[in-house]
Design an enzyme around this catalytic site. Structure first.
Site, short mmCIF file in Angstrom:
data_model
loop_
_atom_site.label_atom_id
_atom_site.label_comp_id
_atom_site.label_asym_id
_atom_site.label_seq_id
_atom_site.Cartn_x
_atom_site.Cartn_y
_atom_site.Cartn_z
NE ARG A 119 -3.34 -3.92 1.62
CZ ARG A 119 -4.46 -3.45 1.82
NH1 ARG A 119 -5.32 -3.74 0.88
NH2 ARG A 119 -4.45 -2.55 2.59
CD1 TRP A 175 0.61 5.22 14.05
CD2 TRP A 175 0.13 5.26 11.86
NE1 TRP A 175 -0.63 5.18 14.02
CE2 TRP A 175 -1.04 5.18 12.50
CE3 TRP A 175 0.07 5.18 10.43
CZ2 TRP A 175 -2.18 5.17 12.04
CZ3 TRP A 175 -1.17 5.32 9.81
CH2 TRP A 175 -2.34 5.07 10.62
CD GLU A 202 -1.45 0.22 3.75
OE1 GLU A 202 -2.02 -0.75 3.72
OE2 GLU A 202 -1.44 1.34 4.49
#
Ligand code: CS2
Ligand code: MG
Length: 412
Positions: A293, A412, A272
């Site tokens: 992704r 994160w 992603e």
């Protein structure tokens, strides 16, 4: 064939609940196309790239010349690849495909080879701070008709962590989780991998015990593990038969996936945060992943995402396109049209946009039987209310910064 001259390119930055970047291209013949260039937390960078550097180049070009325009924008900038560049090119590319399909009088997927299935299987985002909340969220998604759910939970001893919806999840109409908080600077979250690794397998054991073996389950580790930690997690989750474990480790180090593969058969999804086929080369050629992704919005549009999917298909790697609410309904529609046509479609993420977002973007895709089908009208099948967009101006919003309990910055 008579060229279809591009007359005007507008960049629309709007914030109906969260920020979006949209390109609108109008031809001299009055055909309009839309493309999504949203990059969560860096929207203004993409908007400037489009407004200041690409829009001036498009005036007078033939809107039908999609491939030449893609190559002109990609090779012509000299500075290649990267999330900002490829989101900007994606927005233009998608708008041109929208125009071409509208002129042809066909839904976009018909220009990409036609439908290879009735609809695109999707997965929703189930989450909970604890097992009762998580079970409520899974039940709410099953009641809505989802056949696949991503499972994310809080970690005992930690505060807010990635992926746990803030709203009461039981019976909620949608998964209410917007990680980019509206503020001048990012918030900080705390992470502790050992607590997460101790906790997660027991959550999947409980979910399988409650919902049985058939339900499709996924999980996103969100880039946070070392390779050996990811190998350990993949192995620990094998009894629970995940559809995929996503982003187990930061994939700049692609050799890391070799180590993970040596230890576990849990399928892996990555990409992603990738934006060109070159990012995937080693992972696909060495069979180190099972799903790619990238969505159309972040990978240079339909033109380039198709190249990624075709390369992946050579190695029996399938698509699992990213579909959070920070991809606009225009970007989701672009992914759906391509996904419906691709032979190696795997699954589509579907986080479900808010009513606020749908006041600006009116998509024609439809949800039924656990899947999404793009609209059968000419083009992408998404309308944009420009007046409503103008009533929702941009507001600074940033994704959190993650720190370990000792204060060290972490992924994160
Ligand atoms: C997540 C994303 O949906 C996912 O798989 O990784 O929601 C990601 O956190 C956001 O797109 C970041 O903006
Ligand atoms: Mg993810």
């Amino acid at each position: 064939m008579t060229p279809l001259r591009i007359d005007r390119t507008q960049v629309i930055v709007t914030s109906p609940g969260r920020n979006f970047v949209t390109v609108r291209i109008d031809t001299a013949d009055g055909v309009t196309g839309y493309g999504d260039g949203t990059l969560n937390g860096r929207e203004l960078s993409v908007a400037s790239y489009l407004r200041d550097h690409l829009a001036p180049l498009l005036v007078g070009r033939d809107a039908h010349a999609i491939e030449d325009t893609w190559q002109y924008l990609y090779r012509g900038s000299y500075w290649r690849r990267g999330p900002v560049t490829m989101a900007a090119i994606a927005a233009v590319d998608t708008a041109l495909w929208d125009i071409k399909a509208k002129v042809a009088g066909l839904p976009l997927y018909q220009l990409l080879g036609g439908a290879s299935r009735e609809r695109c299987l999707v997965y929703g985002h189930a989450s909970g701070a604890n097992l009762p909340e998580l079970f409520d969220s899974v039940r709410a998604h099953l009641a809505q008709g989802f056949r696949a759910v991503r499972i994310q939970t809080a970690v005992p001893g930690l505060g807010s962590v990635y992926g746990v919806a803030s709203s009461p999840v039981g019976g909620a109409e949608r998964y209410d989780y917007e990680p980019a908080r509206r503020a001048a600077v990012p918030v900080t979250e705390t992470w502790e991998t050992r607590a997460y690794l101790r906790h997660l397998p027991s959550v999947f054991e409980a979910v399988r015990a409650e919902f049985g073996p058939e339900l499709i389950l996924l999980h996103d580790a969100h880039h946070r593990l070392t390779p050996i930690q990811a190998a350990r997690l993949g192995k620990a989750l094998e009894p629970y038969d995940l559809f995929w474990l996503e982003d187990p480790t930061p994939a700049e180090n692609q050799d890391a996936l070799r180590l993970i593969r040596q230890h576990t058969t849990t399928p892996i999804a990555i990409g992603e945060v990738f934006n060109t086929v070159w990012d995937y080369r080693q992972l696909i050629a060495e069979q180190l992943i099972d799903y790619v992704r990238s969505p159309a919005t972040h990978a240079g549009g339909i033109t380039h995402l198709r190249r990624i999917a075709d390369y992946a298909g050579m190695y029996q790697v399938k698509t699992g396109m990213h579909g959070p609410t920070d991809i606009s309904p225009i970007g989701l529609a672009a992914s759906l049209h391509l996904g419906l046509a691709l032979h190696n479609f795997g699954i589509q993420e579907y986080m479900v946009h808010s009513d606020e977002t749908h006041a600006v973007f009116q998509p024609g895709y439809s949800f039924a039987d656990g899947g999404l089908r793009p609209a059968d009208e000419p083009g992408l099948g998404v309308a944009l209310d420009v007046e409503c967009a103008a009533r929702n101006p941009y507001q600074p919003a940033y994704l959190p910064i993650n720190r370990l309990t000792d204060g060290t910055v972490h992924d994160w």
